[in-house]
Motif scaffolding. Structure first.
Motif, PDB file in Angstrom:
ATOM      1  N   UNK A 173       0.900  -1.262   0.112  1.00  0.00           N
ATOM      2  CA  UNK A 173      -0.007   0.078   0.054  1.00  0.00           C
ATOM      3  C   UNK A 173       0.697   1.312  -0.055  1.00  0.00           C
ATOM      4  N   UNK A 174       0.091   2.226  -0.308  1.00  0.00           N
ATOM      5  CA  UNK A 174       1.007   3.696  -0.586  1.00  0.00           C
ATOM      6  C   UNK A 174       1.693   4.132   0.813  1.00  0.00           C
ATOM      7  N   UNK A 175       1.069   4.045   1.769  1.00  0.00           N
ATOM      8  CA  UNK A 175       2.074   4.576   2.976  1.00  0.00           C
ATOM      9  C   UNK A 175       3.140   3.821   3.434  1.00  0.00           C
ATOM     10  N   UNK A 176       3.086   2.418   3.097  1.00  0.00           N
ATOM     11  CA  UNK A 176       4.588   1.599   3.167  1.00  0.00           C
ATOM     12  C   UNK A 176       5.378   2.303   2.357  1.00  0.00           C
ATOM     13  N   UNK A 177       4.971   2.154   1.118  1.00  0.00           N
ATOM     14  CA  UNK A 177       6.154   2.468  -0.005  1.00  0.00           C
ATOM     15  C   UNK A 177       6.682   4.063   0.236  1.00  0.00           C
ATOM     16  N   UNK A 178       5.686   4.824   0.598  1.00  0.00           N
ATOM     17  CA  UNK A 178       6.046   6.216   0.848  1.00  0.00           C
ATOM     18  C   UNK A 178       7.118   6.202   1.886  1.00  0.00           C
ATOM     19  N   UNK A 179       6.975   5.359   3.025  1.00  0.00           N
ATOM     20  CA  UNK A 179       7.957   5.410   4.175  1.00  0.00           C
ATOM     21  C   UNK A 179       9.400   4.977   3.495  1.00  0.00           C
ATOM     22  N   UNK A 180       9.153   3.851   2.664  1.00  0.00           N
ATOM     23  CA  UNK A 180      10.671   3.328   1.954  1.00  0.00           C
ATOM     24  C   UNK A 180      11.260   4.489   1.022  1.00  0.00           C
ATOM     25  N   UNK A 181      10.458   5.151   0.434  1.00  0.00           N
ATOM     26  CA  UNK A 181      11.011   6.354  -0.393  1.00  0.00           C
ATOM     27  C   UNK A 181      11.633   7.297   0.262  1.00  0.00           C
ATOM     28  N   UNK A 182      11.197   7.619   1.651  1.00  0.00           N
ATOM     29  CA  UNK A 182      11.753   8.524   2.630  1.00  0.00           C
ATOM     30  C   UNK A 182      13.193   7.878   3.022  1.00  0.00           C
ATOM     31  N   UNK A 183      13.214   6.637   3.158  1.00  0.00           N
ATOM     32  CA  UNK A 183      14.345   5.972   4.032  1.00  0.00           C
ATOM     33  C   UNK A 183      15.318   6.167   2.851  1.00  0.00           C
ATOM     34  N   UNK A 184      15.134   6.071   1.535  1.00  0.00           N
ATOM     35  CA  UNK A 184      15.975   6.151   0.579  1.00  0.00           C
ATOM     36  C   UNK A 184      16.393   7.262  -0.122  1.00  0.00           C
ATOM     37  N   UNK A 185      15.691   8.287   0.631  1.00  0.00           N
ATOM     38  CA  UNK A 185      15.824   9.769   0.173  1.00  0.00           C
ATOM     39  C   UNK A 185      15.116  10.203  -1.209  1.00  0.00           C
ATOM     40  N   UNK A 186      14.210   9.452  -1.764  1.00  0.00           N
ATOM     41  CA  UNK A 186      13.427   9.879  -2.929  1.00  0.00           C
ATOM     42  C   UNK A 186      12.405  10.530  -2.440  1.00  0.00           C
ATOM     43  N   UNK A 187      11.999  10.694  -1.087  1.00  0.00           N
ATOM     44  CA  UNK A 187      10.831  11.593  -0.667  1.00  0.00           C
ATOM     45  C   UNK A 187      11.132  12.247   0.518  1.00  0.00           C
ATOM     46  N   UNK A 188      10.650  13.464   0.563  1.00  0.00           N
ATOM     47  CA  UNK A 188      11.159  14.476   1.780  1.00  0.00           C
ATOM     48  C   UNK A 188      10.379  13.885   2.797  1.00  0.00           C
ATOM     49  N   UNK A 189      10.825  14.567   4.218  1.00  0.00           N
ATOM     50  CA  UNK A 189      10.021  14.114   5.513  1.00  0.00           C
ATOM     51  C   UNK A 189       8.689  14.655   5.268  1.00  0.00           C
ATOM     52  N   UNK A 190       8.497  15.945   4.729  1.00  0.00           N
ATOM     53  CA  UNK A 190       6.962  16.278   4.249  1.00  0.00           C
ATOM     54  C   UNK A 190       7.291  16.062   2.742  1.00  0.00           C
ATOM     55  N   UNK A 191       6.273  15.030   2.251  1.00  0.00           N
ATOM     56  CA  UNK A 191       6.408  14.747   0.799  1.00  0.00           C
ATOM     57  C   UNK A 191       5.203  15.401   0.113  1.00  0.00           C
TER      58      UNK A 191
END
Length: 426
Positions: A173-191
């Motif tokens: 689901x979206x929230x789990x992937x978003x969290x991974x994207x943040x860990x990898x630096x692909x998404x900001x802490x406020x995305x």
């Protein structure tokens, strides 16, 4: 024979600014051969000298004026970010008769036409403002200059493309992937700037200005992000042969231009739909050339710095083309199509009570707005005694689907706000 030297003032030494300095140094001979002169960073500006990253071989200051007032600096490169402060820097550079290079999509989204007027014959380079290392600005402004641009479809935010790709490939689901994207630096802490579509809007406006000469603001663009996408939508896309992408879309119809950013179902054969991960791609259709596709890294220090330096080289060659591509006013005054009049096919996901007669009520509402159903599926919901209705419509206008969705949401049997995704067949 010794080459002439061109002095650069770098305002902003973050990820991109540091990469610009590094590449100019490491590839100095190659760049000098292409530009016809040695390109040197004379000084750089950071907000806080104590936090400057990297070992720079040029003076660093915290005062923008040290660059803007230095008569030996030939080109100002603005990589500081923001909107109004960056706009003031850009204006001061141009008023000082210094060419400007910027990667600042937000500032250009609001002030590109003002800068064009101020610049006059002074060159402004902004290749890095859209799609990182992909040379889409030059392609639109120069390479496709003989064409009426019929449409632009762009995957121009790597964060969203990464999230949708992981959701498709891994069933999460979206929230789990978003969290991974943040860990990898692909998404900001406020995305939110990325996932709500605002980043795409800024880039789309820049492309539309070059393609159509149309002056619009971010607030004028139909904008929808990816935060409501679920695995039900992903499964529907797979079953019915669609890709699901966040697209920036510009389309010309008559004397009007549509501008919109939203999640989009694309048919499997659409080339742009096959672009996955953090990569960007832009499909441009010209009336003479047909479809052209541009693919590459849309972000990252080195990729974006590559585009910045391409602008510096172009200015060094003394080649100056109009900032937004038109030496004279465009032959027709194209207007922005009102959002309510945009037409599309639509996919709807509706959570309802699992009881007889529900579909008939929804079909009646759609019929009242002259909207016909093309496909229909019913899925069990994780919520007891509830079902998920998935349906697509034939083409209708935005105003009618919005009215219908509000009526459906107000039904007693509807238990959540319906989700709508547009369907495009380029």
């Amino acid at each position: 024979m010794e080459k002439k030297q061109l002095n650069i003032g770098l305002i902003g030494l973050g990820v991109v600014g540091s990469s610009v300095a590094k590449i100019l140094k490491n590839n100095q001979e190659l760049i000098a051969a292409r530009a016809g002169c040695n390109i040197i960073v004379k000084s750089g500006v950071v907000r806080d000298i104590s936090k400057a990253r990297g070992d720079f071989d040029f003076p660093i200051t915290a005062r923008v004026e040290d660059v803007l007032e230095d008569k030996e600096i030939d080109i100002v490169v603005e990589l500081a970010g923001g909107v109004e402060v960056a706009f003031e820097i850009a204006k001061k550079a141009l008023f000082a008769s210094k060419p400007l290079v910027t990667a600042n999509k937000a500032m250009l989204a609001y002030h590109r036409y003002e800068l064009e007027q101020i610049a006059g014959n002074l060159p402004i380079g902004f290749e890095a403002s859209v799609a990182g290392g992909i040379p889409i600005i030059k392609a639109l402004r120069d390479g496709l200059g003989a064409n009426h641009i019929l449409s632009i479809y762009g995957i121009i935010n790597g964060t969203c493309n990464y999230i949708l790709t992981r959701m498709k490939n891994e069933g999460v689901e979206y929230q789990k992937v978003l969290q991974k994207a943040q860990e990898l630096g692909y998404a900001e802490s406020d995305p939110s700037f990325d996932v709500e579509g605002f980043d795409c809007v800024h880039k789309l406006l820049i492309l539309a200005s070059i393609a159509y000469g149309i002056n619009a603001k971010p607030e004028d663009v139909l904008t929808q992000g990816i935060t409501e996408i679920t695995q039900e939508d992903i499964a529907f896309a797979k079953e019915f042969g669609y890709h699901l992408k966040l697209l920036g879309i510009a389309k010309k119809s008559g004397e009007e231009v549509e501008l919109r950013v939203h999640p989009t179902f694309l048919p499997k054969e659409a080339m742009i739909g096959k672009v996955d991960g953090v990569m960007n791609a832009i499909s441009v259709v010209g009336d003479s050339v047909g479809e052209t596709l541009y693919y590459g890294a849309g972000a990252g220090g080195d990729a974006t710095a590559s585009a910045v330096i391409s602008d510096i080289i172009e200015i060094a060659r003394t080649k100056s083309s109009p900032m937004l591509g038109f030496k004279n006013p465009f032959e027709k005054d194209l207007k922005l199509k009102p959002i309510a009049q945009i037409s599309s096919a639509y996919y709807l996901r509706i959570l309802v009570l699992d009881k007889s007669g529900v579909l008939a009520k929804i079909a009646t509402i759609l019929g009242e707005e002259d909207i016909s159903i093309e496909t229909f599926l019913q899925r069990p919901s994780k919520v007891q005694n509830h079902s998920i209705l998935l349906l697509t419509t034939h083409i209708c206008i935005e105003s009618k689907i919005k009215i219908a969705l509000k009526k459906i949401e107000d039904l007693e049997v509807t238990k959540a706000k319906p989700v709508m995704i547009r369907i495009e067949k380029p």
